[in-house]
Design a protein around this motif. Structure first.
Motif, PDB file in Angstrom:
ATOM      1  N   ILE A 197       0.837  -1.199   0.000  1.00  0.00           N
ATOM      2  CA  ILE A 197       0.000   0.000   0.000  1.00  0.00           C
ATOM      3  C   ILE A 197       0.876   1.255   0.000  1.00  0.00           C
ATOM      4  O   ILE A 197       1.904   1.299   0.672  1.00  0.00           O
ATOM      5  N   TYR A 209      -5.635   5.227  -3.981  1.00  0.00           N
ATOM      6  CA  TYR A 209      -6.815   5.173  -3.122  1.00  0.00           C
ATOM      7  C   TYR A 209      -8.074   5.247  -3.979  1.00  0.00           C
ATOM      8  O   TYR A 209      -8.038   5.635  -5.144  1.00  0.00           O
ATOM      9  N   TYR A 215      -9.077   1.233  -1.418  1.00  0.00           N
ATOM     10  CA  TYR A 215      -8.095   1.324  -2.486  1.00  0.00           C
ATOM     11  C   TYR A 215      -8.737   1.035  -3.824  1.00  0.00           C
ATOM     12  O   TYR A 215      -9.807   0.427  -3.889  1.00  0.00           O
TER      13      TYR A 215
END
Ligand SMILES: Cc1cc2nc3c(=O)[nH]c(=O)nc-3n(C[C@H](O)[C@H](O)[C@H](O)COP(=O)(O)OP(=O)(O)OC[C@H]3O[C@@H](n4cnc5c(N)ncnc54)[C@H](O)[C@@H]3O)c2cc1C
Lengths: 250, 202
Positions: free
Chosen positions: A105, B187, B199
């Motif tokens: 991420i 995102y 996401y």
């Protein structure tokens, strides 16, 4: 700036803990074997998910400590005594246990050599984790980007990766490592012995004219204080990338 | 994927009432979630203004004094940060986007909020009108601290909190959706916490 998500890579993974390294009295590294892992960029994190017998789940974010060029994925977790997830990861996980996580991420707090130099890495406490990935990636890929690494911790005992960082600094004249210990210092300590302040940054943080790429990571009050000082010293706010690990006050 | 049980993990349970109020994958904190990518800007109120800009360039602007004369509302709401913190019953004061966008809602289907420090975030018009969103300038009865987005931030409680752009300085109307800052970095374009749209691809 280009969109940097890696479609298809961001998903739930499962990896077995192959090794646990006690880094400090309160922090451990978990080394994971993750079949099919497609890699990450230095600075990214994962969301680790724990599941209890009855299905209850808790999820927290952890930076990836290993470099993209490393073979195995590593996370380093600092235990917060009243925490829900970190005490389990630091004290209860054993080699062989599986761990689930979402990732990789984040696309902004990442370092790649093309970001240009010089490079300034500033860590407070466990904020050293993603910066270790950057420093390692830089070393493993043979980058000679001039780098300064300022690492603030409370005590010498609390320094994570200390011998590894020392070895990096000893073997590379373009990599300068500076510690500051804010609470207590061992006899003969030659690093700084106070909180990061403007004078320290003037000495360590390159000059604003050098336009360093700055990565700052740690607890929110730490990164707030340091980033304010960097901006006041004339550093370009758009070159300062920040990862905040914790909450602020109530 | 079936979940792997974490041997010996018990966790900290919420009360059933708390659990009902928490979107999936969130946990409750008493503290204040902070997510931002760069240093905190400090814009003096004398230099602050707020603009609404239509695609054809037509615009409207308020300086701080003018902004303070607009009708204000007090909002008590739960907020949900994509870094998985939720906080219940936060209290804000601000100006409804219905007030600020009056005369502009026909000019686009989306808005891009723009901010000091270069941050942006995108939202559908339908989501920001109808008494659901505000430009907030107080938190808990105090002027909003810079760290939390002061002088003023967008408040969009029904979406993940990165949509509640800090240090907001205006809204650009768009005829087509475009990604803002975090949306560009993977995102979700919309960010509904109840559908766990964290996401891209969620
Ligand atoms: C992008 C990102 C990357 C992160 N990477 C790492 C990492 O590499 N290593 C690591 O150890 N942690 C990291 N963290 C922090 C981590 O996600 C958890 O917040 C932390 O482990 C605490 O979780 P917990 O469940 O143990 O505590 P919780 O049960 O969530 O909290 C317990 C108490 O501690 C407070 N608290 C929570 N987090 C912090 C904090 N960071 N500092 C001070 N007080 C806190 C809470 O307000 C609460 O009072 C990262 C956070 C983010 C957002």
């Amino acid at each position: 700036m280009a969109g940097t998500a890696l479609p298809g890579r961001l998903k739930w993974w499962s990896g077995d803990v192959t090794q646990i390294v006690r880094e400090t009295p309160t922090a451990s590294s978990l080394i994971l074997n993750v079949p099919g892992w497609l890699g990450h960029r230095a600075g990214q994190h994962v969301d680790v998910r724990l599941t209890a017998e009855d299905g209850y789940q808790a999820v927290r974010s952890y930076s990836i400590a290993s470099a993209p060029a490393d073979e195995q994925l590593m996370l380093t977790i600092e235990r917060l005594d009243d925490g829900e997830v970190s005490p389990y990861l630091v004290d209860d996980v054993r080699p062989g246990d599986p761990l689930e996580f979402l990732g990789p991420i984040g696309g902004y707090f990442v370092w790649e050599e093309e970001m240009g130099g010089p490079l300034l890495l500033i860590a407070g406490g466990s904020g050293v984790v993603p910066l270790r990935a950057m420093a390692r990636q830089r070393a493993l890929t043979g980058s000679d980007v001039p780098t300064r690494f300022l690492y603030s911790a409370r005590t010498a005992d609390a320094l994570i990766y200390r011998s590894e960082l020392n070895a990096l600094a000893a073997s590379d004249t373009h990599f300068q490592l500076v510690y500051t210990l804010t609470r207590s210092q061992p006899p003969g300590w030659t690093g700084y012995a106070r909180r990061v302040d403007a004078d320290m940054l003037r000495e360590v943080a390159w000059s604003p004219e050098d336009n360093p790429a700055i990565y700052l990571c740690g607890p929110t009050p730490f990164v707030e204080a340091v980033s304010e000082q960097l901006v006041a010293l004339g550093h370009n706010p758009t070159r300062i990338r920040i990862e905040r690990f914790g909450p602020t006050g109530v | 994927m079936t979940n792997i049980i974490s041997r010996g993990f018990r966790g900290r349970r919420q009360s059933p009432e708390e659990a009902r109020r928490l979107p999936p994958g969130q946990y409750l904190t008493e503290r204040f979630p902070v997510l931002s990518a760069g240093p905190t800007p400090h814009t003096p109120l004398t230099a602050w203004d707020f603009s609404v800009v239509a695609p054809n360039g037509r615009s409207k602007q308020w300086n701080w004094q003018e902004f303070q004369t607009l009708p204000r509302e007090t909002i008590t709401t739960d907020i949900h940060c994509v870094t998985r913190w939720s906080k219940f019953d936060t209290v804000w004061e601000g100006v409804s986007l219905d007030t600020l966008l009056a005369g502009f809602v026909e000019d686009g289907q989306f808005i891009m909020a723009f901010c000091d420090g270069g941050y942006t975030t995108n939202l559908p018009i339908a989501d920001v009108i109808g008494g659901k969103t505000w430009i907030a300038d107080t938190y808990d009865g105090q002027p909003l601290e810079a760290e939390h987005g002061g002088p003023a931030r967008l408040l969009v409680p029904h979406l993940y909190f990165w949509k509640s752009a800090k240090w907001v300085r205006g809204l650009r109307l768009l005829t087509r959706d475009e990604p803002g800052f975090w949306e560009n970095y993977g995102y979700h374009m919309y960010g509904d916490p109840w559908r766990e749209q964290r996401y891209q691809g969620d």
